[in-house]
Design an enzyme around this catalytic site. Structure first.
Site, short mmCIF file in Angstrom:
data_model
loop_
_atom_site.label_atom_id
_atom_site.label_comp_id
_atom_site.label_asym_id
_atom_site.label_seq_id
_atom_site.Cartn_x
_atom_site.Cartn_y
_atom_site.Cartn_z
N SER A 1 -7.90 -11.14 2.71
CA SER A 1 -6.88 -11.79 1.88
C SER A 1 -5.72 -10.83 1.62
CB SER A 1 -7.49 -12.27 0.57
OG SER A 1 -7.45 -11.22 -0.36
N LYS A 2 -4.67 -11.42 1.12
CA LYS A 2 -3.42 -10.70 0.93
C LYS A 2 -3.63 -9.40 0.15
CE LYS A 2 1.24 -11.53 -0.73
NZ LYS A 2 1.99 -12.21 -1.77
#
Ligand code: GLU
Length: 482
Positions: free
Chosen positions: A253-254
């Site tokens: 994820s980011k």
């Protein structure tokens, strides 16, 4: 057969997740491999997620990676507009077509009723679904309500019985019971389409033949299929690709800091290496070779090689691939790319960047490793004398001190400070002393750099530092050891 037309349909989020870039890459390759068109459509209708400038990030990333589109918002094309928010007016008529065909219906249920329904369903443990209250309103009832101006949505009339099967190139046929599918909303009370409806209509109107997307859309595919069927449109070929994972349990994820193309560029990876690596994250080549340019990928790629299991992002492998691409660069290209990283710690104006870069090239896996490797050049770091002790070189503090005392006058005697002359003088000394090279060169390297790993050895560092600074550091080494 229809001309192959694929599309990349990103939502502008402000960054390019490498999973999305991989989708773009596969989509592009499938088009180009088949002599088809690659289309860019910006799906910007989710205003809550909208980020200013985010579309530019998409353009820049794709262009930088060489994934050039044949039709798209900025260059136009025969089936535009290519920005979904500019297409909003055209969907309602398609939903009305379905109403006429008996495949969709007006629903006048208000929020209060729907909330209550949902609460009751949740309380009794069933998955909330619309109860089809308005599905069988008569034509007159509908007309009356429309006349009264009661707000409405248009819902899809999903078959009550039977099953729906859709085909995915990787997963094969997937069948679901129609009774598990909701009469989904196609057009909302504001007259605008839901995302699922717009997506299907857009793909059809744009003549898309292959849809590559993340497998979070797999569960929506039956509804999409029913829509195509309701319209009597041809269903595109679906390819749902797996997620890229950080580890077995977590998606990349980011916030992991490695998840976007922009993150990886900031970390100093080369775009060709990134593109090569992300291709391997979801696709297995037939042979042993894993190094592919974009053109090679177009040549080698085969849909059947796309993986059905999630790939785990492995920074070590990306680094190794990056190193391969660095080695392929010419010395000039490398020096040019490395200069800003060298300059982070080497501020001296007269530093010989090309020479420093030539020493760095064979040992650089990623550009961001560079500043720390050359941080001794401007000033000698404080180091511990234990660095002089090297088992393999058979050096200790005592013989290092003796060596440095021999080295000092030899270097002082080199008038023309070239690498060649320094080399000759030091090897003369080594011969005179009758010792192994390391007995002289290891202490020299430590004295000059205060480090045990350096680009180049003592002689090259002498050249980088210049005579005066080299002598000063050798003297400092002698003082430290004395
Ligand atoms: N706009 C969607 C996304 O960015 C793409 C959906 C699709 O490819 O069908 O996730």
């Amino acid at each position: 057969m229809n001309k192959v037309r694929t599309r990349f349909a990103p939502s502008p989020t402000g960054y390019m997740h490498i999973g999305n870039l991989r989708t773009a890459l596969f989509t592009y390759i499938i088009a180009k491999k088949n002599g088809g068109d690659f289309i860019l459509r910006i799906e910007d209708t989710d205003r809550e997620r909208y980020v200013e400038g985010a579309t530019q990030v998409i353009y820049d990333t794709l262009r930088e990676c060489g994934l050039n589109w044949d039709e798209g918002p900025d260059i136009g094309g025969p089936v535009g507009p290519y920005i979904q928010s500019e297409r909003m007016g055209m969907f309602k008529q398609y939903a009305e077509q379905l109403v006429e065909k008996g495949e969709a219906y007006y629903c006048f249920c208000d929020k209060e009723r729907l909330d209550e329904l949902k609460a009751v369903q949740e309380a009794s443990g069933v998955t909330p679904m619309y109860d089809r209250h308005c599905r069988n309103l008569s034509k007159e009832e509908v007309e009356q309500k429309l006349k009264e101006g009661i707000p409405y949505v248009i819902r899809q009339k999903v078959p009550l019985e039977g099953t729906t099967t859709f085909h995915d190139e990787l997963y094969g046929d997937i069948t679901v019971e129609n009774s598990t599918l909701d009469d989904q909303i196609l057009i909302k009370t504001d007259g605008l389409p839901t995302y699922n409806f717009a997506n299907v209509v857009d793909d059809h109107l744009m003549g898309i033949t292959h849809v590559v997307r993340g497998n979070e859309y797999l569960s929506s595919a039956p509804k999409y299929n029913l829509l195509y069927k309701a319209f009597g449109w041809e269903v595109p070929i679906y390819i749902h690709v797996e997620h890229i994972m950080k580890d077995k349990q977590h998606k990349l994820s980011k916030r992991d800091g490695d998840a976007s193309y922009q993150d990886l560029m900031k970390k100093g990876y080369l775009k060709d290496a990134v593109l090569n690596y992300i291709a391997l994250l979801g696709w297995a080549p037939k042979g042993e070779n894993e190094i592919f340019s974009l053109d090679d990928l177009i040549e080698e790629f085969d849909i059947s090689g796309i993986s059905k299991s999630p790939a785990i992002f492995d920074p070590a492998k990306l680094k190794a691939i990056n190193a391969v691409y660095i080695k392929k660069m010419s010395d000039e290209e490398f020096a040019h790319a490395a200069e800003p990283y060298i300059r982070q710690t080497v501020k001296k104006e007269d530093a010989d960047i090309a020479f420093i870069a030539s020493l760095l090239k064979p040992r650089t896996e990623i550009f961001t490793d560079i500043p720390e490797q050359v941080d001794f050049i401007d000033s000698l770091p404080d180091y511990d004398t234990s660095l002089y002790c090297h088992k393999k070189m058979k050096t200790n503090e005592e013989n290092s001190l003796a060596s440095l005392k021999e080295i000092l006058p030899v270097l002082e005697g080199v008038d023309d400070w070239t690498e060649e002359n320094i080399h000759e003088a030091l090897f003369e000394l080594i011969a005179k002393l009758g010792v192994k090279n390391g007995i002289v060169l290891w202490p020299l390297r430590v004295a000059l750099s205060g480090k045990s790993f350096t680009p180049g050895g003592g002689i090259e560092i002498c050249r980088i530092l210049g005579k005066e600074e080299s002598l000063a550091r050798v003297r400092e080494g002698i003082a430290k050891l004395s």
